[in-house]
Write a protein that holds these residues in place. Structure first.
Motif, PDB file in Angstrom:
ATOM      1  N   SER A 226       0.925  -1.165   0.057  1.00 46.06           N
ATOM      2  CA  SER A 226       0.157   0.108  -0.038  1.00 46.06           C
ATOM      3  C   SER A 226       0.875   1.415  -0.018  1.00 46.06           C
ATOM      4  CB  SER A 226      -0.941  -0.150   1.141  1.00 46.06           C
ATOM      5  OG  SER A 226      -1.726  -1.140   1.115  1.00 46.06           O
TER       6      SER A 226
ATOM      7  N   SER B 233      -4.808   1.290   2.741  1.00 44.02           N
ATOM      8  CA  SER B 233      -5.046  -0.256   3.448  1.00 44.02           C
ATOM      9  C   SER B 233      -5.874  -1.254   2.761  1.00 44.02           C
ATOM     10  CB  SER B 233      -5.097   0.147   4.948  1.00 44.02           C
ATOM     11  OG  SER B 233      -4.925  -1.396   5.486  1.00 44.02           O
ATOM     12  N   GLN B 234      -5.213  -1.996   2.210  1.00 40.74           N
ATOM     13  CA  GLN B 234      -6.160  -3.433   1.810  1.00 40.74           C
ATOM     14  C   GLN B 234      -7.027  -3.867   3.148  1.00 40.74           C
ATOM     15  OE1 GLN B 234      -7.918  -6.585   1.118  1.00 40.74           O
ATOM     16  NE2 GLN B 234      -6.194  -7.127   2.481  1.00 40.74           N
ATOM     17  N   SER B 235      -6.354  -4.262   3.932  1.00 40.71           N
ATOM     18  CA  SER B 235      -7.258  -4.818   5.210  1.00 40.71           C
ATOM     19  C   SER B 235      -7.947  -3.739   5.927  1.00 40.71           C
ATOM     20  CB  SER B 235      -6.210  -5.636   5.897  1.00 40.71           C
ATOM     21  OG  SER B 235      -5.438  -4.627   6.675  1.00 40.71           O
TER      22      SER B 235
ATOM     23  N   THR C 195      -4.303  -2.778   9.354  1.00 43.56           N
ATOM     24  CA  THR C 195      -2.911  -2.512   9.679  1.00 43.56           C
ATOM     25  C   THR C 195      -2.515  -1.506  10.843  1.00 43.56           C
ATOM     26  OG1 THR C 195      -2.523  -2.905   7.465  1.00 43.56           O
ATOM     27  CG2 THR C 195      -0.836  -2.143   8.693  1.00 43.56           C
TER      28      THR C 195
ATOM     29  N   SER D 128       0.094  -9.034  -1.851  1.00 43.12           N
ATOM     30  CA  SER D 128      -1.033  -8.338  -2.377  1.00 43.12           C
ATOM     31  C   SER D 128      -0.938  -8.193  -3.878  1.00 43.12           C
ATOM     32  CB  SER D 128      -0.947  -7.045  -1.615  1.00 43.12           C
ATOM     33  OG  SER D 128      -1.985  -6.201  -1.878  1.00 43.12           O
TER      34      SER D 128
ATOM     35  N   GLU E 218       8.946 -11.578  -0.655  1.00 38.54           N
ATOM     36  CA  GLU E 218       8.096 -12.268   0.314  1.00 38.54           C
ATOM     37  C   GLU E 218       7.652 -13.512  -0.097  1.00 38.54           C
ATOM     38  OE1 GLU E 218       4.678  -9.991   1.134  1.00 38.54           O
ATOM     39  OE2 GLU E 218       4.202  -9.264  -0.827  1.00 38.54           O
TER      40      GLU E 218
END
Ligand code: M6R
Length: 615
Positions: free
Chosen positions: A309, A353-355, A358, A406, A495
């Motif tokens: 992000s 933020s995706q979620s 965070t 992501s 990752e």
């Protein structure tokens, strides 16, 4: 990170909990466990290091039967991942079981005092103090109800928690509490579900209540009560979940990550749907409509985010500065909060933020709000804490992203930033109608261009991945809009494949990283034809002169880049400022196939969590 599930109803709780924990696996974890109140009204539990499937196998041999229970996937913070440190944790008597997400910051002080008073601890976790503390308070006086004891214990706790607690004395109740770690209640027909996110709940009900910080809930089969930690009863809104079960399953793909990469033509189209009008050349983002004047008048926009992000935030900086002539600063959310940021009234903080959970991003957001800034968000998860706490914002509508790496969230975030910058540029009079129409028409073609890349380059990228599967290092280079893409490509590779990779602005290479280049070093250059093309070609020459192995992401119309490269992935052209949405796709595929070749766990890479809920 850690996940919580809970169930009370008439089904076999063990089955519901295991299924729920499997749905939470994507968050990243190292051990799992469940606790139930069984038919004899005894509290029993199974837990251990490793996958939920291990726990499931253990339960097949030695089952737990009951219709009320709680479960947990642990991502170790205090104490190594092992059987003892796994949740649930029990109180001294074994009557109370606790599962916990978050960190109890004063656990050492509490633990010391509890030990002095004779309590015996089994684990190295911070969580274990909770059960002991609640029990001690509960047993201290016959006038204290169990719920009251929980509230009193929570007042002594410093830190963050999402908690689910059961006590064998109350075989029809689950107690839950939240401070800084998400928790929701799914309401079924004579049954209730508890979870740290919606994925374990969607197959049973679409009615949910989100707990807010400082709230506890007392949950029975047919009813629930929510109150503050100070015992003030609350009436909570019941939300309808918009996600479907299909969206959280693999649909025939071997991994969620691959499914999500291939979903991008649709997720990008969903993100733009109803928001852009190619005929009129207009953008309308309903979520920020009310704050548009403040955005137009903002001296600058600060964007704070983490990980991928943060990379999309960097693209946002280029976008806002070019299209809307608004100065932008991009901050790591984790640093922003702790350096006395100069932000206040008249400033705008945009968090991405995706979620939406965070912890660092949340903390940055709260800090900016405290200092008087307008706080906006770009979020994927509807109902998440960031989505609920921002003053206004735009959802990415990318659908649930389950793979830890992501992919579709990044492209959707960039598309939202493009739309925001275009709308702002239009309102500020920087982009005239003609220019807007050109941009919007081109933007509307992006989903089909992404589709083209996926259809035409997949095979070539697979081949390339097999050649570079065992490369120990990678360098990614990009300029302008594609510098953040270089960072993102390197992050994706490290990752999920555990290969060391670094992203750099291409020109910065000669100030240090060039020393790494030799005939062993794959160098991925993101060389979409743009205003930096000539300079990029010089940088590629510099790599070639040192025998680096050049893999280029380029447009067809670039014979010079082609000539210099050992491998080329050719993608359709677009406006410079939309380019990251296309150039990132081959990089996602490259890292995916390399990770698969190396036998890595693509969807749940080691040590990583999908939603990082601790600071
Ligand atoms: O949910 P968020 O977008 O706030 O998450 C931020 C980072 O934790 C996340 O992007 C992380 O870097 C991903 N694993 C990247 O693939």
């Amino acid at each position: 990170m850690c996940g919580i599930v809970g169930y009370i109803g008439s089904r076999d709780a063990s089955t519901v909990l295991i299924k729920g924990l499997k749905r939470l696996e994507y968050r990243g974890y190292d051990s799992a466990g469940i606790a139930l109140i069984n038919g004899e009204l005894e509290l029993d539990y199974r837990k251990g290091k490793g996958k939920v499937s291990n726990l499931e196998r253990a339960l097949r041999k030695d089952s737990l039967i009951g219709t009320l229970g709680i479960g947990h996937t642990r991502w170790a913070t205090h104490g190594e991942p092992n059987d003892i440190n796994s949740h649930p944790h029990l109180s001294e008597s074994g009557n109370i079981a606790v599962v916990h997400n978050g960190i109890i910051e004063n656990y050492n002080t509490l633990k010391k005092k509890l030990i002095e008073r004779g309590r015996v601890f089994q684990s190295q976790t911070d969580t274990e103090v909770i059960g002991h503390l609640i029990e001690e308070i509960y047993l201290a006086s016959p006038d204290i109800t169990f719920e009251h004891a929980i509230r009193l214990a929570l007042k002594q706790i410093v830190g963050t928690y999402g908690l689910a607690i059961i006590n064998k004395e109350f075989p029809d109740t689950i107690f839950i509490a939240r401070k800084g770690s998400p928790l929701l209640l799914g309401i079924g027909e004579e049954e209730m579900f508890i979870a740290s996110d919606a994925s374990p709940v969607v197959e049973y009900t679409n009615k949910v209540v989100y707990l807010d910080d400082g709230e506890i809930a007392i949950v029975n089969r047919n009813s629930y009560k929510v109150k503050t930690i100070d015992d003030v009863p609350l009436t909570k809104e019941v939300h309808e979940l918009a996600i479907s079960l299909d969206a959280i399953e693999k649909a025939g793909y071997p991994h969620f990550m691959l499914k999500e990469i291939f979903e991008q033509p649709r997720s990008i189209a969903d993100c733009m749907r109803g928001r852009i009008n190619p005929e009129n050349g207009t953008v309308l983002l309903g979520g920020i409509e009310d704050v548009m004047d403040e955005l137009v008048n903002a001296r600058r926009i600060t964007i704070a985010a983490c990980g991928t992000s943060w990379h999309s935030a960097l693209v946002g900086e280029y976008l806002f500065e070019q299209l809307a002539k608004t100065p932008v600063e991009v901050e790591y959310a984790s640093e922003f909060r702790y350096r006395d940021p100069l932000i206040g009234k008249g400033d705008v903080l945009l968090v991405i933020s995706q979620s939406g959970e965070t912890a660092d991003t949340l903390a940055a957001m709260r800090e900016a709000r405290k200092r008087g800034a307008l706080v906006l968000g770009i979020c994927n998860v509807v109902g998440s804490t960031i989505a609920r706490e921002t003053d206004a914002g735009v959802f990415t509508h990318a659908g649930p992203e389950i793979g830890v790496a992501s992919t579709k969230a990044f492209t959707a975030q960039v598309v939202v930033l493009i739309m925001m910058a275009l709308e702002l540029g239009q309102r500020k009079g920087i982009l005239n109608r003609k220019k807007m129409k050109e941009y919007i028409r081109e933007l509307s073609k992006i989903p089909s261009k992404v589709e083209y890349i996926l259809e035409h380059n997949d095979q070539e990228i697979r081949k390339m991945a097999s050649l570079f599967t065992y490369a120990p290092n990678f360098l990614y280079l990009g300029r302008s809009y594609n510098f953040p893409v270089a960072l993102e490509g390197a992050l994706k590779l490290k990752e999920i494949s555990y290969i060391h990779a670094e992203g750099y602005p291409a020109a910065e290479m000669k100030h240090g990283p060039i020393a790494l280049i030799d005939e062993m070093m794959p160098v991925v250059v993101i060389a979409a034809t743009d205003h930096t093309n000539d300079k990029m070609i010089s940088n590629i020459e510099e790599v070639k002169a040192r025998k680096g192995r050049i893999i280029s992401i380029m447009n067809d119309d670039n014979p010079e880049v082609k000539k210099l490269s050992e491998f080329c992935i050719s993608i359709p052209s677009t406006s410079d400022c939309f380019s990251p949405v296309l150039t990132v796709i081959p990089l996602q595929l490259l890292s995916y196939y390399i990770a698969v070749n190396r036998g890595c766990n693509v969807d749940q890479p080691r040590n990583l969590a999908k939603s990082v809920t601790v600071e």
